[in-house]
Design an enzyme around this catalytic site. Structure first.
Site, PDB file in Angstrom:
ATOM      1  N   ARG A  11      10.886   3.838   6.541  1.00 54.19           N
ATOM      2  CA  ARG A  11      12.028   3.497   7.398  1.00 54.19           C
ATOM      3  C   ARG A  11      12.639   2.152   7.035  1.00 54.19           C
ATOM      4  NH1 ARG A  11       9.316   1.945  13.188  1.00 54.19           N
ATOM      5  NH2 ARG A  11       7.288   1.242  12.423  1.00 54.19           N
TER       6      ARG A  11
ATOM      7  N   ASP B 286      -1.457  -1.315   2.334  1.00 51.66           N
ATOM      8  CA  ASP B 286       0.005  -1.228   2.228  1.00 51.66           C
ATOM      9  C   ASP B 286       0.667  -2.302   3.086  1.00 51.66           C
ATOM     10  OD1 ASP B 286      -1.266   0.554   4.187  1.00 51.66           O
ATOM     11  OD2 ASP B 286       0.772   0.902   4.894  1.00 51.66           O
TER      12      ASP B 286
HETATM   13  P1  AMP Z   1       2.720   0.932   9.168  1.00 52.12           P
HETATM   14  O1  AMP Z   1       1.317   1.212   9.594  1.00 52.12           O
HETATM   15  O2  AMP Z   1       3.657   0.638  10.301  1.00 52.12           O
HETATM   16  O3  AMP Z   1       2.788  -0.132   8.136  1.00 52.12           O
HETATM   17  O4  AMP Z   1       3.306   2.276   8.534  1.00 52.12           O
HETATM   18  C1  AMP Z   1       2.584   3.086   7.653  1.00 52.12           C
HETATM   19  C2  AMP Z   1       3.508   4.037   6.941  1.00 52.12           C
HETATM   20  O5  AMP Z   1       4.201   4.867   7.875  1.00 52.12           O
HETATM   21  C3  AMP Z   1       4.585   3.375   6.098  1.00 52.12           C
HETATM   22  O6  AMP Z   1       4.766   4.167   4.957  1.00 52.12           O
HETATM   23  C4  AMP Z   1       5.790   3.409   6.998  1.00 52.12           C
HETATM   24  O7  AMP Z   1       6.996   3.384   6.284  1.00 52.12           O
HETATM   25  C5  AMP Z   1       5.600   4.763   7.686  1.00 52.12           C
HETATM   26  N1  AMP Z   1       6.288   4.813   8.984  1.00 52.12           N
HETATM   27  C6  AMP Z   1       5.934   4.206  10.139  1.00 52.12           C
HETATM   28  N2  AMP Z   1       6.799   4.497  11.116  1.00 52.12           N
HETATM   29  C7  AMP Z   1       7.742   5.307  10.591  1.00 52.12           C
HETATM   30  C8  AMP Z   1       8.917   5.942  11.096  1.00 52.12           C
HETATM   31  N3  AMP Z   1       9.301   5.822  12.364  1.00 52.12           N
HETATM   32  N4  AMP Z   1       9.638   6.692  10.240  1.00 52.12           N
HETATM   33  C9  AMP Z   1       9.264   6.844   8.954  1.00 52.12           C
HETATM   34  N5  AMP Z   1       8.176   6.284   8.425  1.00 52.12           N
HETATM   35  C10 AMP Z   1       7.416   5.515   9.223  1.00 52.12           C
HETATM   36 MG    MG Z   2       3.464  -0.909   6.694  1.00 54.46          MG
END
Ligand code: AMP
Ligand code: MG
Length: 535
Positions: free
Chosen positions: A114, A281
């Site tokens: 996103r 990540d």
């Molecule tokens: P995070 O734990 O927030 O760093 O996210 C982990 C993964 O999920 C990353 O690849 C983010 O881009 C993806 N992600 C989290 N929320 C969303 C969303 N609402 N739409 C698309 N991808 C998401």
């Molecule tokens: Mg992330």
């Protein structure tokens, strides 16, 4: 001296250095899929219905040499730009491809699901900064999610990025918070009660958003060529001190990443920050705090605290963070192994992290007490003993260290009980356990003796402590108050909070209420002590 000229954001020449120098792909922009052989995928932001500028960081705008959007027309133009509704010449919107280890398991391809980088611009000092919109719509990496972000999580990221910067903690920055005029559906508690919430986009700004996971994905796929290209690019762009022709460059660079990560971990502990999702990540290759999600601040001092409700075992709790960082560095070392002839050199970097963190924490934690790591005799015990003592009752972490600053260590302790200056930092000052009082009194005596032995005078002690212990942090409940107000259309609390966090080590009467202990209503309130990833 003339003030430097501030430029309008839409009059700035943009570049897209990352995309120009590294291989990418132009496949279907919003089709979720596995992307091979590419550091990025071209993807335009999805326009939103009614962008509106909700907040703007003047501090960052100053660094970037940007003029403030100070009248409604300019504000509307900037909101359109920072919502992704309008692109400028030179920009090339891309989402990065990366993988990662989540909660200890290899999760395969993740990528910017996103977040979309628009391009980069140069500040007056020549430093290049990438602009990234978080919540800008679907990308090839969105998997089953919607590519959007809600106001509450975006506001938290906006405020905390800037707060961390002012606290002296390496971090990605945030330039603007834009409301989308659209709703986003979220199941905040994962209990099937999904609700429509206001959507928002944060403009994140950093020299680079590359994470450990950008390297891991190529290593996992056996793509040594892309792995090398990305490593060489990152070294050339962001580690100019490393000779790009030196055969030892990858090991040297890795050692530098480990060193920066060690420094970052000591800062997090010092200011009481808990990231909440330290997956690989979410670790920056530049040693920046990145990806503010279910993060939180220690209110009550509790080393086992994590605000992330999905982390039941406390893997990413406050005190675990340095060890997790080292585990993550090990994953990065694994990923870089194909680039070096002797993996020993990488292992040495992981090893060194332990010493580097210990040294940096020694320096920062002793500064919290006004001491220097000079003699090295007993000072660390003093820190450990204090932290152990503080867990015996409910102490407000931030208030305690500022209060300790006000205690005169040369004055005799009261006949029984504790110095009155400390009492405002306890959640139940009238019910302190006798064992706690006794142990803290003993500690205070040992502390006074140490200061005397090291010859630390009162002024030096106070100056050191005032620079290491923040007076204001964006406490979880303050963020929640700003969110509640903003959701009801009142942006004033957000603006005041932003003003308050700009000079966090200086006590200023007008912001005193932001230093209050967590109120009772926030003890178990969602968003204040418990947060989910679903934002
Ligand atoms: P995070 O734990 O927030 O760093 O996210 C982990 C993964 O999920 C990353 O690849 C983010 O881009 C993806 N992600 C989290 N929320 C969303 C969303 N609402 N739409 C698309 N991808 C998401
Ligand atoms: Mg992330």
């Amino acid at each position: 001296m003339l003030a430097p000229v501030r430029r309008l954001l839409d009059a700035i020449p943009f570049d897209h250095h990352f995309a120009r120098h590294l291989p990418g792909e132009d496949g279907p922009p919003t089709l979720p899929r596995q992307v091979h052989g590419a550091c990025w995928s071209a993807v335009p932001p999805t326009p939103v219905a009614a962008p509106r500028l909700l907040a703007w960081s003047d501090a960052l705008a100053e660094t970037l040499g940007l003029a403030s959007p100070d009248h409604p027309e300019r504000s509307a133009a900037i909101a359109a730009l920072l919502a992704g509704n309008r692109l400028l010449p030179g920009m090339k919107p891309v989402a990065a491809c990366y993988g990662g280890h989540q909660f200890g398991q290899w999760a395969g391809q993740l990528g910017d699901g996103r977040a979309i980088v628009l391009g980069d611009l140069a500040a007056a000092d020549g430093q290049r900064w990438e602009l990234q919109l978080k919540g800008a719509g679907l990308t090839p990496y969105s998997r089953r999610a919607d590519g959007r972000a809600v106001l509450r999580s975006s506001l938290r990221e906006f405020v905390c990025s800037e707060a961390m910067h002012h606290l002296g903690v390496p971090t990605t920055r945030a330039l603007a918070l834009v409301g989308t005029g659209e709703t986003v559906v979220r199941d905040m508690f994962y209990d099937g009660r999904a609700e429509a919430e206001p959507g928002a986009i944060v403009t994140r700004v950093a020299p680079s958003f590359v994470r450990f996971g950008n390297f891991e994905i190529f290593a996992a796929r056996g793509d040594r060529e892309r792995l090398r290209l990305l490593a060489d690019y990152v070294i050339a762009q962001h580690f100019p001190e490393i000779d790009g022709a030196d055969p030892q460059r990858y090991a040297q660079w890795f050692a530098t990443v480990a060193q920066r990560t060690a420094v970052l971990m000591a800062h997090w502990l010092r200011v009481g920050f808990v990231h909440g999702v330290m997956n690989t990540d979410n670790l920056s290759i530049l040693g920046l705090t990145i990806d503010y999600g279910p993060f939180g601040w220690l209110d009550v001092f509790d080393p086992a605290f994590t605000p992330n409700t999905t982390d039941r075992e406390g893997r990413y709790a406050w005190a675990e963070q340095p060890a997790v960082a080292q585990w993550n560095l090990l994953r990065l070392a694994d990923a870089l192994a194909p680039l070096v002839s002797d993996t020993e050199s990488l292992a040495a970097g992981v090893e060194a992290f332990g010493e580097q963190f210990a040294g940096e924490w020694r320096r920062q934690s002793l500064a919290k007490l006004g001491l220097l790591p000079a003699s090295g005799q007993g000072e660390e015990m003093l820190v450990a003993e204090l932290l152990g003592t503080l867990t015996m009752t409910e102490v407000d972490t931030t208030r305690f260290f500022r209060a300790l600053m006000e205690v005169d260590p040369t004055a005799p302790l009261p006949a029984d009980g504790l110095p009155p200056a400390l009492l405002g930092s306890f959640y139940a000052a009238e019910r302190l356990p006798a064992r706690f009082i006794a142990r803290l009194r003993e500690w205070l005596a040992a502390y006074a003796a140490r200061l005397a032995a090291d010859g630390v005078d009162a002024v030096t002690r106070k100056t050191r402590m005032a620079a290491a212990n923040p007076w204001i942090i964006p406490r979880n409940y303050l963020l929640q108050e700003a969110i509640d107000a903003a959701s009801a259309g009142d942006l004033a609390p957000l603006a005041t909070l932003m003003a308050a966090i700009r000079d966090p080590y200086t006590e200023r009467e007008e912001y005193a209420r932001f230093t209050a202990r967590r109120p009772d209503w926030a003890r178990h309130a969602p968003g204040c002590s418990a947060l989910s990833c679903s934002s």
